[in-house]
Every structure is written in structure tokens, then in C-alpha cells.
Design a protein around this motif. Sequence first.
Motif, PDB file in Angstrom:
ATOM      1  N   SER A   1      52.164  54.836  39.407  1.00 40.39           N
ATOM      2  CA  SER A   1      52.912  55.617  40.399  1.00 40.39           C
ATOM      3  C   SER A   1      54.319  55.934  39.906  1.00 40.39           C
ATOM      4  O   SER A   1      54.799  57.067  40.041  1.00 40.39           O
ATOM      5  CB  SER A   1      52.974  54.861  41.730  1.00 40.39           C
ATOM      6  OG  SER A   1      51.685  54.727  42.283  1.00 40.39           O
TER       7      SER A   1
ATOM      8  N   THR B   1      54.041  58.447  36.843  1.00 41.37           N
ATOM      9  CA  THR B   1      53.700  59.824  37.210  1.00 41.37           C
ATOM     10  C   THR B   1      54.789  60.465  38.061  1.00 41.37           C
ATOM     11  O   THR B   1      55.039  61.669  37.945  1.00 41.37           O
ATOM     12  CB  THR B   1      52.332  59.890  37.917  1.00 41.37           C
ATOM     13  OG1 THR B   1      52.333  59.017  39.063  1.00 41.37           O
ATOM     14  CG2 THR B   1      51.206  59.488  36.965  1.00 41.37           C
ATOM     15  N   ALA B   2      55.458  59.674  38.900  1.00 40.80           N
ATOM     16  CA  ALA B   2      56.556  60.243  39.696  1.00 40.80           C
ATOM     17  C   ALA B   2      57.700  60.688  38.797  1.00 40.80           C
ATOM     18  O   ALA B   2      58.198  61.812  38.914  1.00 40.80           O
ATOM     19  CB  ALA B   2      57.053  59.220  40.724  1.00 40.80           C
TER      20      ALA B   2
ATOM     21  N   GLY C   1      57.579  61.213  35.528  1.00 42.69           N
ATOM     22  CA  GLY C   1      57.091  62.276  34.647  1.00 42.69           C
ATOM     23  C   GLY C   1      57.062  63.622  35.345  1.00 42.69           C
ATOM     24  O   GLY C   1      57.439  64.648  34.776  1.00 42.69           O
ATOM     25  N   ASN C   2      56.608  63.634  36.593  1.00 43.48           N
ATOM     26  CA  ASN C   2      56.506  64.872  37.355  1.00 43.48           C
ATOM     27  C   ASN C   2      57.883  65.392  37.766  1.00 43.48           C
ATOM     28  O   ASN C   2      58.155  66.590  37.669  1.00 43.48           O
ATOM     29  CB  ASN C   2      55.646  64.639  38.595  1.00 43.48           C
ATOM     30  CG  ASN C   2      55.384  65.917  39.359  1.00 43.48           C
ATOM     31  OD1 ASN C   2      54.771  66.840  38.847  1.00 43.48           O
ATOM     32  ND2 ASN C   2      55.863  65.968  40.598  1.00 43.48           N
ATOM     33  N   ASP C   3      58.750  64.497  38.241  1.00 44.61           N
ATOM     34  CA  ASP C   3      60.036  64.920  38.795  1.00 44.61           C
ATOM     35  C   ASP C   3      61.118  65.132  37.753  1.00 44.61           C
ATOM     36  O   ASP C   3      62.003  65.982  37.934  1.00 44.61           O
ATOM     37  CB  ASP C   3      60.538  63.883  39.812  1.00 44.61           C
ATOM     38  CG  ASP C   3      59.636  63.778  41.039  1.00 44.61           C
ATOM     39  OD1 ASP C   3      58.820  64.693  41.260  1.00 44.61           O
ATOM     40  OD2 ASP C   3      59.739  62.767  41.757  1.00 44.61           O
ATOM     41  N   TYR C   4      61.083  64.355  36.667  1.00 42.01           N
ATOM     42  CA  TYR C   4      62.176  64.391  35.692  1.00 42.01           C
ATOM     43  C   TYR C   4      61.727  64.676  34.258  1.00 42.01           C
ATOM     44  O   TYR C   4      62.555  64.926  33.400  1.00 42.01           O
ATOM     45  CB  TYR C   4      62.948  63.064  35.723  1.00 42.01           C
ATOM     46  CG  TYR C   4      63.583  62.798  37.057  1.00 42.01           C
ATOM     47  CD1 TYR C   4      64.788  63.403  37.401  1.00 42.01           C
ATOM     48  CD2 TYR C   4      62.963  61.977  37.986  1.00 42.01           C
ATOM     49  CE1 TYR C   4      65.366  63.187  38.646  1.00 42.01           C
ATOM     50  CE2 TYR C   4      63.530  61.751  39.232  1.00 42.01           C
ATOM     51  CZ  TYR C   4      64.728  62.360  39.559  1.00 42.01           C
ATOM     52  OH  TYR C   4      65.296  62.140  40.789  1.00 42.01           O
TER      53      TYR C   4
ATOM     54  N   TYR D   1      58.504  63.579  31.146  1.00 45.94           N
ATOM     55  CA  TYR D   1      57.954  62.378  30.506  1.00 45.94           C
ATOM     56  C   TYR D   1      58.979  61.663  29.630  1.00 45.94           C
ATOM     57  O   TYR D   1      58.933  60.446  29.479  1.00 45.94           O
ATOM     58  CB  TYR D   1      56.704  62.745  29.688  1.00 45.94           C
ATOM     59  CG  TYR D   1      55.960  61.553  29.162  1.00 45.94           C
ATOM     60  CD1 TYR D   1      55.271  60.697  30.025  1.00 45.94           C
ATOM     61  CD2 TYR D   1      55.951  61.267  27.798  1.00 45.94           C
ATOM     62  CE1 TYR D   1      54.597  59.590  29.538  1.00 45.94           C
ATOM     63  CE2 TYR D   1      55.265  60.163  27.310  1.00 45.94           C
ATOM     64  CZ  TYR D   1      54.597  59.331  28.182  1.00 45.94           C
ATOM     65  OH  TYR D   1      53.932  58.222  27.711  1.00 45.94           O
TER      66      TYR D   1
END
Length: 195
Positions: free
Chosen positions: A89, A92-93, A95-98, A100
Motif C-alpha cells: 500500500s 503503490t501510494a 509510486g502513484n502520487d510521487y 517510483y
Amino acid sequence: MTSIADRLQRNLDASIRAMQELKQQDGTLATFEAAVAATVAAYRNGRRIYIAGNGGSAADAQHLAAEFVSKLARDRAPLAAEALTTDSSILTAIGNDYGYEQVFSRQLAGKAVAGDIFLGITTSGQSPNILRALEQCKRMGVPSIVFLGRDGGPALPLADYGIVVPGQATSTIQELHIVLAHTLCECVEAAIFGD
């Protein structure tokens, strides 16, 4: 066509050559000794180690964290350690928001305190998320160790303790990294709990 026995012999020879070469690198051994001392000091001050890598090095990070928390060679009290590679979690949070490249540095920013230790593992020394983590360590006063291969890449000058192992194949470099990891844990166990 290369036989299975020939391939195994070639890989064993490469591993043995790299290990023999590492034994002769006094500067590398001195850096490793200093990294062990920094890790022991962190534990004596009630701190912890955070460990990260990608792919096989992520598995090595988890492996080493388990050795610290459980045990390596003897029954003893647990030592605080965390692999930054395990929480899907969080990974992926971030990686998605800021991106990888921030998955380890953002965790360090939220979890680590000055005096903790960070250990990055990267065969190339070029992993962007390890580079960002090393930069975060500088900002926070968190001593950093990095296990490297080849020429150390851009990670080498960012780390407080950059340990470059011999070998060209990723597999050979990773074999030496796990020897370093086990030895680090063994030395910390001996220093904290006695031989």
C-alpha cells in the motif's frame, strides 16, 4: 552448447574469483568495518536500520531485516530493522502520487530519525529510488551504507559508507552482497550481545 556442469563450473569460478578479489581490497574492508561500527553505534543508541533495494536486492533487504529482528547465528533479543520494500500500500501510494523514484526516500522522511541507519542495496549504483533515499539520508542526518557493484555508479559518492564488490554479472555481485549482509548482522550480534 554449454553443458549444465560447464555452466555451473563457470559460475562457481566467477564467484570464487570475486570473493578472493574482495578479500584483497583493504580499502573496501576498512569501509565495511566502519559501516559495521556505525550500525553498532546506532543500535547502542536505541536506533534502527532501514534497508531497501529493487528486484533481487529487495528480497535481500527483507532477508537481512529478518536476520536482525529474529536472529542470525544465536538466540538473542530482537534488533529493530525494517525493509522498505514490503508494504504494497505504501509502495503503490508513493509510486502513484510521487513517482517510483520516491518510494524509499518518502518512507525514510516519515519513519527515520537522525542516528538511524539506512542500507541501500544496488548492483549498478544507478537505481533512482536508492539515489533519492541517499539524498534524503543526508538531509536528515541518517548515516547511509550502500552495497554496490561494478564502479559504484552515482550512489557511491552519496553514501557515507559505499562498499563496492568485484564481479561483472549481477548474480555474482548479489552473492557478495549477501555475504556482506550476513557478516554485518553477525558482527552487530557479536558487538551487542557478545561472542
